[in-house]
Design a protein around this motif. Structure first.
Motif, PDB file in Angstrom:
ATOM      1  N   LEU A 276      48.027  44.379  46.741  1.00  0.00           N
ATOM      2  CA  LEU A 276      49.444  44.026  46.830  1.00  0.00           C
ATOM      3  C   LEU A 276      49.968  43.535  45.490  1.00  0.00           C
TER       4      LEU A 276
ATOM      5  N   GLU B 294      50.781  46.569  43.621  1.00  0.00           N
ATOM      6  CA  GLU B 294      52.036  47.123  44.145  1.00  0.00           C
ATOM      7  C   GLU B 294      53.228  46.352  43.583  1.00  0.00           C
ATOM      8  N   SER B 295      53.111  45.035  43.563  1.00  0.00           N
ATOM      9  CA  SER B 295      54.182  44.196  43.036  1.00  0.00           C
ATOM     10  C   SER B 295      54.427  44.504  41.560  1.00  0.00           C
TER      11      SER B 295
ATOM     12  N   GLU C  31      56.136  47.852  41.166  1.00  0.00           N
ATOM     13  CA  GLU C  31      57.551  47.781  41.548  1.00  0.00           C
ATOM     14  C   GLU C  31      58.356  47.044  40.474  1.00  0.00           C
TER      15      GLU C  31
ATOM     16  N   HIS D  70      50.433  42.041  54.465  1.00  0.00           N
ATOM     17  CA  HIS D  70      51.630  42.781  54.058  1.00  0.00           C
ATOM     18  C   HIS D  70      52.480  42.007  53.061  1.00  0.00           C
ATOM     19  N   GLY D  71      52.070  40.793  52.737  1.00  0.00           N
ATOM     20  CA  GLY D  71      52.811  40.013  51.762  1.00  0.00           C
ATOM     21  C   GLY D  71      52.057  38.750  51.427  1.00  0.00           C
TER      22      GLY D  71
ATOM     23  N   TYR E  66      55.343  38.647  46.852  1.00  0.00           N
ATOM     24  CA  TYR E  66      55.521  40.069  47.155  1.00  0.00           C
ATOM     25  C   TYR E  66      55.464  40.307  48.655  1.00  0.00           C
TER      26      TYR E  66
ATOM     27  N   ARG F 295      55.571  43.803  51.121  1.00  0.00           N
ATOM     28  CA  ARG F 295      55.698  45.255  51.223  1.00  0.00           C
ATOM     29  C   ARG F 295      57.029  45.575  51.896  1.00  0.00           C
TER      30      ARG F 295
END
Length: 163
Positions: free
Chosen positions: A19, A22-23, A26, A74-75, A99, A101
């Motif tokens: 994650l 992913e952060s 993004e 998920h976060g 973060y 998702r």
């Protein structure tokens, strides 16, 4: 989705890493050419795991998680607690990383409320959120009472270390 405070362990840290990437990816898209990593934003992150665990073991880091009913992450948010260097009676917190998702973003306000409640219980007076003015989190924070204060100016003065 379930929001919780969890003890940051080596296992939780490893669970958060995807994650975190992913952060970063993004944010790389949001910031593009506006930060010190100009032109090099899309690389693999290498967080300092030992330092995060040290902070957690010394009660100066809180880990917040968002999980679905099956327990999948998920976060998350990692926050640093410290006593102000300028005003010693004041306890502060800096939201180091935050973060969610996209599938979990519908709970963003509830997530922030839980974080603030935990801060309040610990006597935190001032909360800092390093955010990009062009990102969605900036807009959310403004709607719930946060105000932009100082601006962090960045300049890269040497190359990234080679691995």
């Amino acid at each position: 989705m379930k929001i919780a405070v969890e003890k940051l362990t080596s296992e939780l840290f490893e669970e958060m890493l995807p994650l975190g990437q992913e952060s970063w990816d993004e944010c790389s898209e949001i910031k593009k050419d506006t930060c010190a990593f100009h032109g090099e934003r899309g690389f693999k992150i290498q967080p300092h795991k030992e330092q995060y665990l040290y902070q957690a073991d010394n009660d100066s880091l809180l880990a917040f998680t968002v999980r679905d009913d099956a327990g999948a992450l998920h976060g998350y948010s990692l926050t640093i607690l410290y006593r102000s260097l300028h005003h010693s009676p004041v306890i502060c917190s800096n939201v180091d990383t935050f973060y969610l998702r996209p599938v979990a973003r519908f709970i963003i306000r509830s997530f922030i409320e839980l974080i603030e409640k935990q801060f309040e219980e610990r006597g935190v007076v001032v909360v800092g959120w390093p955010v990009s003015p062009s990102g969605g989190l900036f807009k959310v924070l403004k709607t719930i009472g946060y105000a932009p204060d100082d601006v962090i100016m960045e300049k890269r003065i040497c190359a990234l270390p080679q691995q």
